[in-house]
Design a protein around this motif. Structure first.
Motif, PDB file in Angstrom:
ATOM      1  N   HIS A  13      -5.724   3.193   6.498  1.00  0.00           N
ATOM      2  CA  HIS A  13      -4.941   3.968   5.903  1.00  0.00           C
ATOM      3  C   HIS A  13      -3.340   3.712   6.193  1.00  0.00           C
ATOM      4  O   HIS A  13      -2.900   3.765   6.979  1.00  0.00           O
ATOM      5  CB  HIS A  13      -5.276   5.452   6.492  1.00  0.00           C
ATOM      6  N   ALA A  14      -2.990   3.522   4.916  1.00  0.00           N
ATOM      7  CA  ALA A  14      -1.129   3.687   4.934  1.00  0.00           C
ATOM      8  C   ALA A  14      -0.851   5.002   5.249  1.00  0.00           C
ATOM      9  O   ALA A  14      -0.898   5.989   4.219  1.00  0.00           O
ATOM     10  CB  ALA A  14      -0.901   3.159   3.677  1.00  0.00           C
ATOM     11  N   ASP A  15      -0.327   5.311   6.480  1.00  0.00           N
ATOM     12  CA  ASP A  15       0.689   6.796   6.550  1.00  0.00           C
ATOM     13  C   ASP A  15       1.835   6.704   5.762  1.00  0.00           C
ATOM     14  O   ASP A  15       2.166   7.905   5.523  1.00  0.00           O
ATOM     15  CB  ASP A  15       0.768   6.939   8.001  1.00  0.00           C
ATOM     16  N   GLU A  16       2.616   5.689   5.778  1.00  0.00           N
ATOM     17  CA  GLU A  16       3.701   5.603   4.819  1.00  0.00           C
ATOM     18  C   GLU A  16       3.674   4.540   3.718  1.00  0.00           C
ATOM     19  O   GLU A  16       2.640   3.623   3.887  1.00  0.00           O
ATOM     20  CB  GLU A  16       4.738   5.316   5.780  1.00  0.00           C
ATOM     21  N   ASP A  17       4.407   4.365   2.770  1.00  0.00           N
ATOM     22  CA  ASP A  17       4.479   2.935   2.081  1.00  0.00           C
ATOM     23  C   ASP A  17       4.491   1.772   3.007  1.00  0.00           C
ATOM     24  O   ASP A  17       5.215   1.990   3.752  1.00  0.00           O
ATOM     25  CB  ASP A  17       5.875   3.274   1.105  1.00  0.00           C
TER      26      ASP A  17
ATOM     27  N   ARG B  58       3.981   2.192   7.936  1.00  0.00           N
ATOM     28  CA  ARG B  58       3.269   2.834   9.106  1.00  0.00           C
ATOM     29  C   ARG B  58       1.922   2.735   8.434  1.00  0.00           C
ATOM     30  O   ARG B  58       1.431   3.184   7.575  1.00  0.00           O
ATOM     31  CB  ARG B  58       3.681   4.249   9.521  1.00  0.00           C
ATOM     32  N   PHE B  59       1.197   2.009   9.246  1.00  0.00           N
ATOM     33  CA  PHE B  59      -0.307   1.602   8.906  1.00  0.00           C
ATOM     34  C   PHE B  59      -1.181   1.849  10.016  1.00  0.00           C
ATOM     35  O   PHE B  59      -1.154   1.358  11.277  1.00  0.00           O
ATOM     36  CB  PHE B  59      -0.362   0.108   8.477  1.00  0.00           C
ATOM     37  N   ARG B  60      -2.326   2.523   9.681  1.00  0.00           N
ATOM     38  CA  ARG B  60      -3.180   2.953  10.618  1.00  0.00           C
ATOM     39  C   ARG B  60      -4.566   2.046  10.295  1.00  0.00           C
ATOM     40  O   ARG B  60      -5.138   1.932   9.413  1.00  0.00           O
ATOM     41  CB  ARG B  60      -3.756   4.602  10.595  1.00  0.00           C
ATOM     42  N   LEU B  61      -4.911   1.529  11.548  1.00  0.00           N
ATOM     43  CA  LEU B  61      -6.372   0.734  11.523  1.00  0.00           C
ATOM     44  C   LEU B  61      -7.257   1.439  12.365  1.00  0.00           C
ATOM     45  O   LEU B  61      -6.998   1.709  13.595  1.00  0.00           O
ATOM     46  CB  LEU B  61      -6.094  -0.520  12.187  1.00  0.00           C
ATOM     47  N   GLU B  62      -8.420   1.769  11.789  1.00  0.00           N
ATOM     48  CA  GLU B  62      -9.638   2.318  12.567  1.00  0.00           C
ATOM     49  C   GLU B  62     -10.508   1.266  12.679  1.00  0.00           C
ATOM     50  O   GLU B  62     -10.963   0.722  11.656  1.00  0.00           O
ATOM     51  CB  GLU B  62     -10.124   3.538  11.673  1.00  0.00           C
ATOM     52  N   LEU B  63     -10.685   0.774  13.877  1.00  0.00           N
ATOM     53  CA  LEU B  63     -11.672  -0.246  14.410  1.00  0.00           C
ATOM     54  C   LEU B  63     -12.673   0.266  15.224  1.00  0.00           C
ATOM     55  O   LEU B  63     -12.558   1.342  15.841  1.00  0.00           O
ATOM     56  CB  LEU B  63     -10.956  -1.338  15.229  1.00  0.00           C
ATOM     57  N   SER B  64     -13.774  -0.354  15.297  1.00  0.00           N
ATOM     58  CA  SER B  64     -15.011   0.499  15.959  1.00  0.00           C
ATOM     59  C   SER B  64     -14.744   0.405  17.417  1.00  0.00           C
ATOM     60  O   SER B  64     -15.256   0.867  17.857  1.00  0.00           O
ATOM     61  CB  SER B  64     -16.199  -0.627  15.683  1.00  0.00           C
ATOM     62  N   VAL B  65     -13.658  -0.402  17.815  1.00  0.00           N
ATOM     63  CA  VAL B  65     -13.058   0.041  19.285  1.00  0.00           C
ATOM     64  C   VAL B  65     -12.127   1.048  19.546  1.00  0.00           C
ATOM     65  O   VAL B  65     -11.629   1.065  20.665  1.00  0.00           O
ATOM     66  CB  VAL B  65     -12.618  -1.291  19.811  1.00  0.00           C
ATOM     67  N   GLY B  66     -11.549   1.334  18.463  1.00  0.00           N
ATOM     68  CA  GLY B  66     -10.303   2.587  18.572  1.00  0.00           C
ATOM     69  C   GLY B  66      -9.512   2.462  17.368  1.00  0.00           C
ATOM     70  O   GLY B  66      -9.615   1.648  16.607  1.00  0.00           O
ATOM     71  N   THR B  67      -8.536   3.651  17.348  1.00  0.00           N
ATOM     72  CA  THR B  67      -7.786   3.636  16.286  1.00  0.00           C
ATOM     73  C   THR B  67      -6.315   3.390  16.786  1.00  0.00           C
ATOM     74  O   THR B  67      -5.902   3.578  17.796  1.00  0.00           O
ATOM     75  CB  THR B  67      -7.698   5.109  15.808  1.00  0.00           C
TER      76      THR B  67
ATOM     77  N   VAL C 155      -2.322   2.471  15.560  1.00  0.00           N
ATOM     78  CA  VAL C 155      -1.084   2.628  14.577  1.00  0.00           C
ATOM     79  C   VAL C 155       0.037   1.673  14.600  1.00  0.00           C
ATOM     80  O   VAL C 155       0.525   1.305  16.013  1.00  0.00           O
ATOM     81  CB  VAL C 155      -0.483   4.032  14.449  1.00  0.00           C
ATOM     82  N   LEU C 156       0.029   0.883  13.569  1.00  0.00           N
ATOM     83  CA  LEU C 156       1.419  -0.152  13.590  1.00  0.00           C
ATOM     84  C   LEU C 156       2.365   0.673  13.133  1.00  0.00           C
ATOM     85  O   LEU C 156       2.384   1.187  11.559  1.00  0.00           O
ATOM     86  CB  LEU C 156       0.643  -1.085  12.651  1.00  0.00           C
ATOM     87  N   ALA C 157       3.480   0.801  13.591  1.00  0.00           N
ATOM     88  CA  ALA C 157       4.769   1.568  13.400  1.00  0.00           C
ATOM     89  C   ALA C 157       5.970   0.766  13.233  1.00  0.00           C
ATOM     90  O   ALA C 157       7.018   1.265  12.536  1.00  0.00           O
ATOM     91  CB  ALA C 157       4.862   2.865  14.061  1.00  0.00           C
TER      92      ALA C 157
ATOM     93  N   HIS D 258       0.792  -1.310  -0.063  1.00  0.00           N
ATOM     94  CA  HIS D 258       0.072   0.070   0.024  1.00  0.00           C
ATOM     95  C   HIS D 258       1.043   1.307   0.009  1.00  0.00           C
ATOM     96  O   HIS D 258       1.736   1.370   0.857  1.00  0.00           O
ATOM     97  CB  HIS D 258      -0.809   0.008   1.193  1.00  0.00           C
ATOM     98  N   PRO D 259       0.813   2.035  -1.143  1.00  0.00           N
ATOM     99  CA  PRO D 259       1.616   3.294  -1.250  1.00  0.00           C
ATOM    100  C   PRO D 259       0.924   4.323   0.037  1.00  0.00           C
ATOM    101  O   PRO D 259      -0.151   4.535   0.562  1.00  0.00           O
ATOM    102  CB  PRO D 259       1.195   3.865  -2.295  1.00  0.00           C
ATOM    103  N   ALA D 260       1.918   5.277   0.324  1.00  0.00           N
ATOM    104  CA  ALA D 260       1.285   6.443   1.291  1.00  0.00           C
ATOM    105  C   ALA D 260       0.157   6.836   0.960  1.00  0.00           C
ATOM    106  O   ALA D 260       0.032   7.298  -0.179  1.00  0.00           O
ATOM    107  CB  ALA D 260       2.698   7.075   1.554  1.00  0.00           C
ATOM    108  N   GLY D 261      -0.878   7.171   1.845  1.00  0.00           N
ATOM    109  CA  GLY D 261      -1.753   7.743   1.493  1.00  0.00           C
ATOM    110  C   GLY D 261      -3.013   6.963   0.966  1.00  0.00           C
ATOM    111  O   GLY D 261      -4.281   7.423   0.930  1.00  0.00           O
ATOM    112  N   GLU D 262      -2.742   5.656   0.719  1.00  0.00           N
ATOM    113  CA  GLU D 262      -3.993   4.923   0.282  1.00  0.00           C
ATOM    114  C   GLU D 262      -4.860   4.326   1.346  1.00  0.00           C
ATOM    115  O   GLU D 262      -4.252   4.065   2.583  1.00  0.00           O
ATOM    116  CB  GLU D 262      -3.372   3.601  -0.158  1.00  0.00           C
TER     117      GLU D 262
END
Length: 117
Positions: free
Chosen positions: A100-104, A70-79, A81-83, A45-49
């Motif tokens: 959301h992919a914060d970085e490639d 760096r990959f952000r997961l938004e779950l119904s229980v919270g947000t 970030v896998l970094a 996943h490219p950054a921004g996807e």
């Protein structure tokens, strides 16, 4: 007799299925990668996807493992970030999600069971 082995490259093998390598959706039921038990995806996943719409009414358990980026997961229980390489998240049926992919980023997604939706 069906071959019960396969050696390949995740990026190439999943290129025509949005990165999905293993699951019920493989055309050839004799392929060892065809499974009703599990689905595995190599996600590049490219950054921004991201997924703008939430995936709701999920009936599978999902694990997502960060390989790089760096990959952000938004779950119904919270947000979350896998970094760091190796960071992961697991959520069960009924937890809605978006991402959301914060970085490639490269992630491996594992879902079980493999269900037609």
């Amino acid at each position: 007799m069906a071959d019960n082995w396969h050696v390949g490259n995740a990026a190439r093998d999943g290129s025509d299925r949005r990165g999905w390598l293993i699951g019920h959706f493989l055309d050839d039921a004799t392929d060892v990668r065809s499974s009703d038990a599990v689905e595995i995806k190599w996600g590049v996943h490219p950054a921004g996807e991201g997924r703008n719409q939430w995936n709701t009414r999920e009936q599978r358990t999902t694990a997502l493992l960060l390989i790089r980026g760096r990959f952000r997961l938004e779950l119904s229980v919270g947000t979350f970030v896998l970094a760091e390489e190796g960071d992961y998240a697991i959520w069960g049926p009924g937890v809605d999600h978006s991402w959301h992919a914060d970085e490639d980023s490269i992630v491996v997604t594992i879902r079980w069971p493999s269900l037609a939706t």
